[in-house]
Design a protein around this motif. Sequence first.
Motif, short mmCIF file in Angstrom:
data_model
loop_
_atom_site.label_atom_id
_atom_site.label_comp_id
_atom_site.label_asym_id
_atom_site.label_seq_id
_atom_site.Cartn_x
_atom_site.Cartn_y
_atom_site.Cartn_z
N GLU A 111 39.60 41.02 44.90
CA GLU A 111 39.57 41.33 43.47
C GLU A 111 40.88 40.95 42.80
OE1 GLU A 111 38.23 45.25 42.39
OE2 GLU A 111 36.66 45.20 43.91
N GLU A 112 41.98 41.11 43.51
CA GLU A 112 43.29 40.76 42.95
C GLU A 112 43.40 39.25 42.72
OE1 GLU A 112 43.05 42.62 45.88
OE2 GLU A 112 43.21 44.51 44.79
N ASP A 113 42.91 38.45 43.68
CA ASP A 113 42.94 37.00 43.52
C ASP A 113 42.06 36.54 42.36
OD1 ASP A 113 44.71 36.72 45.61
OD2 ASP A 113 43.17 36.18 47.09
N VAL A 114 40.90 37.17 42.21
CA VAL A 114 39.99 36.82 41.11
C VAL A 114 40.63 37.21 39.78
CG1 VAL A 114 37.75 37.29 40.05
CG2 VAL A 114 37.91 36.96 42.53
N ARG A 115 41.25 38.36 39.73
CA ARG A 115 41.92 38.81 38.50
C ARG A 115 43.01 37.81 38.11
NH1 ARG A 115 43.55 43.70 40.13
NH2 ARG A 115 41.40 44.37 40.18
N ALA A 116 43.78 37.34 39.08
CA ALA A 116 44.83 36.35 38.81
C ALA A 116 44.23 35.04 38.29
CB ALA A 116 45.65 36.10 40.07
N LEU A 117 43.10 34.62 38.84
CA LEU A 117 42.43 33.41 38.35
C LEU A 117 41.98 33.59 36.91
CD1 LEU A 117 40.00 32.08 41.11
CD2 LEU A 117 42.06 31.00 40.23
N ARG A 118 41.42 34.75 36.60
CA ARG A 118 40.94 35.00 35.24
C ARG A 118 42.06 34.94 34.22
NH1 ARG A 118 35.82 35.58 35.02
NH2 ARG A 118 34.62 36.69 36.58
N LEU A 119 43.25 35.34 34.62
CA LEU A 119 44.39 35.28 33.71
C LEU A 119 44.81 33.84 33.41
CD1 LEU A 119 46.55 38.24 35.05
CD2 LEU A 119 45.23 38.15 32.93
N LYS A 120 44.57 32.92 34.35
CA LYS A 120 44.94 31.52 34.18
C LYS A 120 43.86 30.72 33.45
CE LYS A 120 47.46 31.17 38.54
NZ LYS A 120 47.46 30.48 39.83
N ALA A 121 42.60 31.10 33.64
CA ALA A 121 41.47 30.32 33.11
C ALA A 121 41.29 30.58 31.62
CB ALA A 121 40.19 30.69 33.86
N PRO A 122 40.68 29.62 30.90
CA PRO A 122 40.37 29.85 29.48
C PRO A 122 39.48 31.08 29.32
CG PRO A 122 39.96 27.57 30.09
CD PRO A 122 40.24 28.32 31.37
N SER A 123 39.61 31.74 28.21
CA SER A 123 38.88 32.98 27.95
C SER A 123 37.42 32.72 27.60
CB SER A 123 39.55 33.74 26.80
OG SER A 123 38.78 34.85 26.45
N ASP A 124 36.55 33.61 28.06
CA ASP A 124 35.14 33.58 27.70
C ASP A 124 34.89 34.29 26.38
OD1 ASP A 124 34.75 32.50 30.16
OD2 ASP A 124 33.81 34.25 31.04
N LEU A 125 35.83 35.09 25.90
CA LEU A 125 35.57 36.02 24.82
C LEU A 125 35.10 35.37 23.53
CD1 LEU A 125 38.58 38.45 25.32
CD2 LEU A 125 36.22 38.71 26.11
N HIS A 126 35.61 34.18 23.20
CA HIS A 126 35.20 33.60 21.93
C HIS A 126 33.78 33.05 21.95
CE1 HIS A 126 36.72 30.10 24.13
NE2 HIS A 126 36.01 29.35 23.32
N TYR A 127 33.12 33.09 23.08
CA TYR A 127 31.73 32.63 23.15
C TYR A 127 30.74 33.77 22.96
CZ TYR A 127 33.43 28.16 24.59
OH TYR A 127 34.05 26.96 24.61
N TYR A 128 31.22 34.99 22.92
CA TYR A 128 30.33 36.13 22.81
C TYR A 128 30.80 37.03 21.67
CZ TYR A 128 29.29 34.27 27.33
OH TYR A 128 28.97 33.41 28.33
N PRO A 129 30.71 36.55 20.41
CA PRO A 129 31.18 37.35 19.29
C PRO A 129 30.30 38.58 19.06
CG PRO A 129 30.04 35.42 18.49
CD PRO A 129 30.12 35.29 19.99
#
Length: 190
Positions: A163-181
């Motif tokens: 889970e820690e490695d996935v969390r670190a990846l999510r911090l580097k990757a572009p955000s999904d948030l703007h696709y789900y207004p």
Amino acid sequence: MSWNFYEADTVVFWDVTDFPIHTDRTYLETLKSVLVINGYTGGLKIKAYGEKKPNNLGDGVIFVPKREKYARLNIMLLDISLWGVDLVRLPLIPRNVIVLAENIKETTNFVTVSWNMRSAGTKCIWVLPDDYEDEKIYHLRLPSAHIFWRWQDLLDGKKPMSEEDVRALRLKAPSDLHYYPITGVKNNVS
């Protein structure tokens, strides 16, 4: 309600051109052994997509021939969506879904489909190419999943990413948030 995904059936959507197996073992045997090593004991169904059908797919694996990458991703996306629709009509029991495909960009809507697959009865597992962090992480959004596996780790029978490695990846990757207004709220996320 507590779900036992280790005993649940697993369906796999696998681009064998992106993730080939170069051993004497079949694709079916290879994945089955990895799942058993990691505690998954339910049934296994594989739908494979590729430029050319590998000789070592295994009995019962469905193969869809598509030469062009975009065509493979789109037919896989359609198949995953249809599988998801079937889940709505079936009794709510635990199921696992594994996706193995590279270059999953916005234009294929894989990230959106990954959000839609996350239901109470479905555990989503995505396999990432070994070089995902090198350059792809800055171009490709990380799909929504319960578990991520690196390709070589999966082949070697190792555990999925922590889970820690996935969390670190999510911090580097572009955000999904703007696709789900959220309706009625101005979304300033870029």
